[in-house]
Scaffold this motif. Structure first.
Motif, mmCIF file in Angstrom:
data_model
loop_
_atom_site.group_PDB
_atom_site.id
_atom_site.type_symbol
_atom_site.label_atom_id
_atom_site.label_comp_id
_atom_site.label_asym_id
_atom_site.label_seq_id
_atom_site.Cartn_x
_atom_site.Cartn_y
_atom_site.Cartn_z
ATOM 1 N N HIS A 6 0.864 -1.175 0.000
ATOM 2 C CA HIS A 6 0.000 0.000 0.000
ATOM 3 C C HIS A 6 0.903 1.228 0.000
ATOM 4 O O HIS A 6 1.651 1.439 0.946
ATOM 5 C CB HIS A 6 -0.849 -0.055 1.284
ATOM 6 N N ASN A 7 0.842 2.030 -1.061
ATOM 7 C CA ASN A 7 1.645 3.252 -1.134
ATOM 8 C C ASN A 7 0.878 4.375 -0.424
ATOM 9 O O ASN A 7 -0.304 4.587 -0.714
ATOM 10 C CB ASN A 7 1.901 3.583 -2.608
ATOM 11 N N THR A 8 1.559 5.084 0.499
ATOM 12 C CA THR A 8 0.839 6.060 1.339
ATOM 13 C C THR A 8 0.348 7.292 0.585
ATOM 14 O O THR A 8 -0.574 7.960 1.049
ATOM 15 C CB THR A 8 1.741 6.603 2.470
ATOM 16 N N GLY A 9 0.978 7.622 -0.562
ATOM 17 C CA GLY A 9 0.689 8.922 -1.160
ATOM 18 C C GLY A 9 1.329 10.011 -0.309
ATOM 19 O O GLY A 9 1.984 9.723 0.705
ATOM 20 N N GLU A 10 1.082 11.268 -0.716
ATOM 21 C CA GLU A 10 1.853 12.379 -0.144
ATOM 22 C C GLU A 10 1.455 12.846 1.247
ATOM 23 O O GLU A 10 2.063 13.764 1.768
ATOM 24 C CB GLU A 10 1.708 13.587 -1.061
ATOM 25 N N GLY A 11 0.454 12.258 1.833
ATOM 26 C CA GLY A 11 -0.086 12.825 3.078
ATOM 27 C C GLY A 11 0.532 12.318 4.359
ATOM 28 O O GLY A 11 0.000 12.565 5.434
ATOM 29 N N GLY A 12 1.629 11.575 4.295
ATOM 30 C CA GLY A 12 2.236 11.023 5.512
ATOM 31 C C GLY A 12 1.619 9.678 5.884
ATOM 32 O O GLY A 12 0.692 9.187 5.223
ATOM 33 N N LEU A 13 2.176 9.083 6.952
ATOM 34 C CA LEU A 13 1.689 7.770 7.411
ATOM 35 C C LEU A 13 0.611 8.002 8.471
ATOM 36 O O LEU A 13 0.903 8.514 9.549
ATOM 37 C CB LEU A 13 2.861 6.974 8.007
ATOM 38 N N SER A 14 -0.618 7.619 8.157
ATOM 39 C CA SER A 14 -1.729 7.849 9.080
ATOM 40 C C SER A 14 -1.996 6.582 9.891
ATOM 41 O O SER A 14 -1.509 5.505 9.535
ATOM 42 C CB SER A 14 -2.979 8.213 8.271
ATOM 43 N N PRO A 15 -2.792 6.677 10.952
ATOM 44 C CA PRO A 15 -3.143 5.451 11.709
ATOM 45 C C PRO A 15 -3.847 4.428 10.814
ATOM 46 O O PRO A 15 -3.814 3.236 11.086
ATOM 47 C CB PRO A 15 -4.108 5.960 12.777
ATOM 48 N N TYR A 16 -4.472 4.919 9.732
ATOM 49 C CA TYR A 16 -5.252 4.013 8.863
ATOM 50 C C TYR A 16 -4.359 3.187 7.934
ATOM 51 O O TYR A 16 -4.813 2.271 7.270
ATOM 52 C CB TYR A 16 -6.277 4.837 8.069
ATOM 53 N N HIS A 17 -3.064 3.569 7.885
ATOM 54 C CA HIS A 17 -2.111 2.773 7.105
ATOM 55 C C HIS A 17 -1.486 1.670 7.956
ATOM 56 O O HIS A 17 -0.609 0.962 7.493
ATOM 57 C CB HIS A 17 -0.962 3.661 6.591
#
Ligand SMILES: Cc1cc2nc3c(=O)[nH]c(=O)nc-3n(C[C@H](O)[C@H](O)[C@H](O)COP(=O)(O)O)c2cc1C
Length: 518
Positions: free
Chosen positions: A180-191
């Motif tokens: 799963h690539n996080t995209g530009e928004g940082g690592l969230s709890p949902y990742h």
């Protein structure tokens, strides 16, 4: 008072209707001057705006034929929906595509398909299809990584997607053994629901952002150490929908949670400039990649949409002379999606995937560098036949964004940029997000990936191969007109793909770097 109420109750329904229409007409003529049509044609003018607003839905449901719509037509969407639900995704009576059309792809099947030997990994698991290359092996990174699935979730941030959508994707990739690539928004709890993660950042350095808006190595190292499921790092140079375009994250959208995850201040506008602060030319970029790989031990790659080739040539020359450089390159096509982009960028800036990828791969191949790079493709490639073409051209993995969104319920409303996504996927609105049943949607993403891999394996076998990495340019033809004129890929794009060393599926299964192993 009573007499007024009696008078009002005696007015017929059409009297009320007439009154409302008169008020609207007065407003249209005298109290608004922003819409000429409703001023000149009071009341009926509104019909035009209303019909225009529901036009896309009407065309999608009633007017457009099965193969007409873009970005994804009804047949493509239907295939993803059915595959995700494990429903019958076949079609009856033969293809409804014009297979003589320009750019149509033909896969040359073998006279006799590849036959699975006894105890082959695919006899136990019809969907087992890992990447044939290991990221970071050539550069001897401390933690090389072999993606356990050739299809994975492409960069899409928490912010552009809802919390529930990100959570569904992450649980989904865990079930499917993908990343799963996080995209530009940082690592969230949902990742953090168990799936392998590729941490992605762009010029905003969200999640690894220093106080001055630059890049913080300390934060990145800490992030990687505390989250061992991060398997690789992707630096975004550009994306197909808006290459070279910076962005603003409006302060109004920056909630406490988003501020914490992205490392920015609540309520303050945040700029993502077009260029990186951490490097300003190609040699500096290579140094930056090496420093990150050294500090984190992870494979490091770059993502870009392709246009001019001079700087890529410079990169290839540096890689050749120093033995350093990215472990993987993600090539995004100009047809790529996004949360929001100006149409002039989305429609015109950067090359479509086949042109961009073929230009880039040919360049690296001619320098003898293609073996040491894992090539990832994105840009409407989440369909087995298109993936076969991509693999024949040199891709080793596919990243999918919008196809993954569709598998969890996206209806292609094309309003990701408005926060009004009706499916609760590309929005931060709580009400619409609440419609997402996370366990069900994660199963659907996983099922789409499994069905994709199963069909991709079947196509591979039909062409006489065990793994799609064995596809060669001459295995696929692309229609340029008559069969005498239809050209194999190597004649169309003028290179031969470097053969990927492949010792059989069992060898991949036994690999100690295979993803998904905790
Ligand atoms: C909602 C959305 C958000 C995206 N966010 C990012 C991002 O943060 N970084 C990036 O490099 N690409 C981003 N992309 C582009 C995708 O990762 C992908 O490269 C592109 O959509 C092509 O893949 P597809 O045709 O499978 O959608 C985004 C795409 C979508 C639809």
């Amino acid at each position: 008072m009573d007499s007024i109420l009696v008078f009002l109750s005696n007015i017929a329904w059409w009297g009320w209707l007439l009154l409302v229409l008169i008020i609207v007409a007065i407003r249209d003529i005298f109290f608004q001057n922003s819409h000429t049509i409703s001023h000149n044609f009071p009341i009926v003018g509104h019909l035009r705006y209303w019909l225009e607003s529901i036009g896309p839905e009407m065309r999608q449901y009633f007017v457009a034929n099965n193969r007409e719509e873009l970005p994804f037509n009804r047949i493509e969407r239907g295939w993803i929906y059915a595959s995700a639900k494990k429903e019958n995704n076949y079609e009856g009576f033969g293809t409804d595509r014009d297979i003589y059309a320009h750019q149509h792809i033909f896969i040359n099947n073998a006279m006799m398909p590849y036959e699975l030997p006894k105890n082959h990994p695919n006899t136990f698991d019809h969907c087992f299809l890992p990447c044939a290359k290991v990221m970071g092996e050539f550069n001897k990174r401390k933690r090389p990584y072999r993606p356990a699935s050739v299809i994975n979730v492409s960069a899409m941030s928490f912010g552009s997607l809802s919390a529930k959508a990100v959570e569904s994707l992450n649980i989904g990739v865990k079930i499917a053994g993908a990343y799963h690539n996080t995209g530009e928004g940082g690592l969230s709890p949902y990742h953090k629901n168990g799936g392998d993660v590729v941490f992605h950042f762009g010029t905003g350095y969200f999640g690894v952002r220093a106080k001055d808006g630059g890049f913080s190595m300390e934060k990145l190292v800490n992030l990687v150490e505390t989250n061992p499921f991060i398997r690789a790092i992707e630096i975004k140079l550009s994306q197909g929908a808006k290459p070279g375009k910076g962005g603003v994250l409006p302060g109004a959208k920056i909630t406490k949670q988003i501020a914490e995850i992205r490392g920015v201040e609540v309520g303050k506008d945040v700029l993502s400039p077009p260029n990186h602060k951490a490097f300003s030319n190609v040699p500096e970029m290579v140094d930056f990649i090496e420093k990150i790989a050294e500090a984190t031990g992870l494979p490091v790659g770059i993502k870009a949409a392709i246009g001019k080739l001079e700087q890529w040539e410079e990169l290839a020359n540096i890689m050749l002379s120093t033995g350093k450089g990215p472990d993987f390159i993600t090539v995004d096509g100009g047809e790529g999606g996004t949360g929001a982009a100006p149409p002039s960028f989305a429609d015109h800036v950067s090359l479509p995937w086949v042109y961009g990828f073929s230009d880039l791969y040919r360049l690296f191949k001619n320098k003898g560098l293609s073996e040491r790079i894992v090539f990832i493709g994105s840009g409407k490639l989440g369909f087995p036949a298109k993936a076969a073409m991509a693999f024949a051209m040199g891709a080793d993995c596919i990243n999918v964004a919008r196809e993954a969104m569709m598998s969890i319920g996206c209806i292609q409303a094309q309003i990701c940029h408005t926060n009004r996504c009706p499916a609760g996927i590309a929005t931060q609105k709580k009400w619409t997000q609440n419609g997402i049943n996370v366990p069900l949607k994660s199963e659907r993403l996983a099922q789409y990936f499994k069905t994709f891999r199963k069909e991709f394996i079947e196509i591979t076998h039909a062409a006489g191969y065990e793994h799609p990495c064995e596809f060669k340019m001459s295995d696929i033809e692309i229609n340029v007109d008559d069969h005498n004129l239809s050209k194999e890929l190597h004649r169309t794009y003028m290179y031969e793909k470097t053969i990927v060393p492949f010792k059989g599926m069992q060898h991949l299964k036994d690999c100690k770097y295979l993803g998904g192993k905790n």
